[in-house]
Structures are given as structure tokens and as C-alpha cells.
Design a protein around this motif. Structure first.
Motif, PDB file in Angstrom:
ATOM      1  N   SER A 170       0.826  -1.199   0.000  1.00  0.00           N
ATOM      2  CA  SER A 170       0.000   0.000   0.000  1.00  0.00           C
ATOM      3  C   SER A 170       0.864   1.255   0.000  1.00  0.00           C
ATOM      4  CB  SER A 170      -0.917  -0.016   1.231  1.00  0.00           C
ATOM      5  OG  SER A 170      -1.548   1.216   1.404  1.00  0.00           O
ATOM      6  N   GLU A 171       1.888   1.268   0.839  1.00  0.00           N
ATOM      7  CA  GLU A 171       2.788   2.418   0.907  1.00  0.00           C
ATOM      8  C   GLU A 171       3.572   2.572  -0.394  1.00  0.00           C
ATOM      9  OE1 GLU A 171       3.105   4.824   3.393  1.00  0.00           O
ATOM     10  OE2 GLU A 171       1.256   3.854   4.067  1.00  0.00           O
TER      11      GLU A 171
ATOM     12  N   SER B 226       2.601   1.618  -3.383  1.00  0.00           N
ATOM     13  CA  SER B 226       1.657   2.095  -4.389  1.00  0.00           C
ATOM     14  C   SER B 226       1.433   3.595  -4.245  1.00  0.00           C
ATOM     15  CB  SER B 226       0.335   1.340  -4.249  1.00  0.00           C
ATOM     16  OG  SER B 226      -0.603   1.834  -5.172  1.00  0.00           O
ATOM     17  N   ARG B 227       1.318   4.055  -3.007  1.00  0.00           N
ATOM     18  CA  ARG B 227       1.122   5.484  -2.749  1.00  0.00           C
ATOM     19  C   ARG B 227       2.303   6.292  -3.282  1.00  0.00           C
ATOM     20  NH1 ARG B 227       2.897   8.891   0.918  1.00  0.00           N
ATOM     21  NH2 ARG B 227       3.826   7.292   2.226  1.00  0.00           N
ATOM     22  N   ILE B 228       3.510   5.817  -3.018  1.00  0.00           N
ATOM     23  CA  ILE B 228       4.717   6.531  -3.468  1.00  0.00           C
ATOM     24  C   ILE B 228       4.798   6.540  -4.992  1.00  0.00           C
ATOM     25  CG2 ILE B 228       7.256   6.407  -3.549  1.00  0.00           C
ATOM     26  CD1 ILE B 228       6.310   7.564  -0.962  1.00  0.00           C
TER      27      ILE B 228
ATOM     28  N   GLN C  57       2.420   6.368  -7.152  1.00  0.00           N
ATOM     29  CA  GLN C  57       1.408   7.287  -7.689  1.00  0.00           C
ATOM     30  C   GLN C  57       1.833   8.733  -7.505  1.00  0.00           C
ATOM     31  OE1 GLN C  57      -2.265   6.143  -5.842  1.00  0.00           O
ATOM     32  NE2 GLN C  57      -2.568   4.399  -7.200  1.00  0.00           N
ATOM     33  N   GLU C  58       2.397   9.057  -6.335  1.00  0.00           N
ATOM     34  CA  GLU C  58       2.868  10.425  -6.094  1.00  0.00           C
ATOM     35  C   GLU C  58       3.974  10.808  -7.066  1.00  0.00           C
ATOM     36  OE1 GLU C  58       4.024  10.752  -1.995  1.00  0.00           O
ATOM     37  OE2 GLU C  58       1.962  10.576  -1.268  1.00  0.00           O
TER      38      GLU C  58
ATOM     39  N   ALA D  91       0.755   2.539 -11.269  1.00  0.00           N
ATOM     40  CA  ALA D  91       0.430   1.973  -9.965  1.00  0.00           C
ATOM     41  C   ALA D  91       0.928   0.546  -9.809  1.00  0.00           C
ATOM     42  CB  ALA D  91      -1.069   2.025  -9.727  1.00  0.00           C
TER      43      ALA D  91
END
Length: 114
Positions: free
Chosen positions: A95-96, A98-100, A102-103, A108
Motif C-alpha cells: 500500500s505504501e 503504491s502510494r509513493i 502514484q505520487e 500503480a
């Protein structure tokens, strides 16, 4: 005067983006070492805590399950709690990540090395 060097600006921008990504990935690795998840089994009788990187850090066992005739049950509950913590750690890490990604504007589903 510097005709023909126009690509250097693009290269500099690309190098800066790569450095930014490297810095963010390093910070994520450090964050994952500090984040914790807790797995449970036996309706909370056994709890295992791990970092988001999957390192087991604590085990909490309710004393009520310690009965000599229930040794195998206790062992199964301990293993189940540890596996649950490891699964949650993997999910948190993904999850972390994927967040990075995307940022950073990356796809993804891009797999980055860890």
C-alpha cells in the motif's frame, strides 16, 4: 553560444527526478521499519506484532490458553497470529509503495526493487 546543448536541461531534470525518487524510496524504507501491524488468532488470544517490513517484534499470548492438553492448539494459534501479522505487513508495504509510485507519477502496478 551553447547551441546543441539543449538536451542538457532535460537530462538535468531527469537526474533531479531520479534523485528525488531515490530519496523518497529511502524514506519509505525507513518508515516501513517504524510502522507496525498486529496479527491475531483465536479471537485475540494470541497477537503478533511486526514491522511493515515483516520483522516480528512482539508476541502477546493470553495465559488462559496454556493448558497441558492444548499444546498443539497453542502452537497453531501462535503460528496463525504470526502469519496474519506477516500478511498485514506485506499489505501495508504494498500500500505504501503504491502510494509513493502514484505520487511520483509512475504506473500503480510498477514493481520497484525492495
Amino acid at each position: 553560444m551553447f547551441k546543441g546543448l539543449g538536451g542538457l536541461g532535460d537530462m538535468t531534470k531527469m537526474m533531479k527526478a531520479a534523485k528525488d525518487m531515490q530519496d523518497r524510496m529511502q524514506k519509505l524504507q525507513e518508515d516501513l521499519e517504524r510502522m507496525t501491524v498486529t496479527g491475531e488468532s483465536g479471537a485475540g488470544l494470541v497477537k503478533a506484532t511486526a514491522t511493515a517490513k515483516g520483522e516480528l517484534t512482539a508476541l502477546d499470548i493470553d495465559p488462559s490458553i496454556f493448558q497441558p492438553t492444548e499444546k498443539e492448539v497453542v502452537e497453531d494459534l501462535i503460528l496463525a497470529a504470526i502469519k496474519d501479522a506477516q500478511r498485514k505487513a506485506q499489505e501495508k508495504s504494498q500500500s505504501e509503495m503504491s502510494r509513493i509510485t502514484q505520487e511520483l507519477g509512475l504506473p500503480a502496478d510498477m514493481k520497484l526493487p525492495f
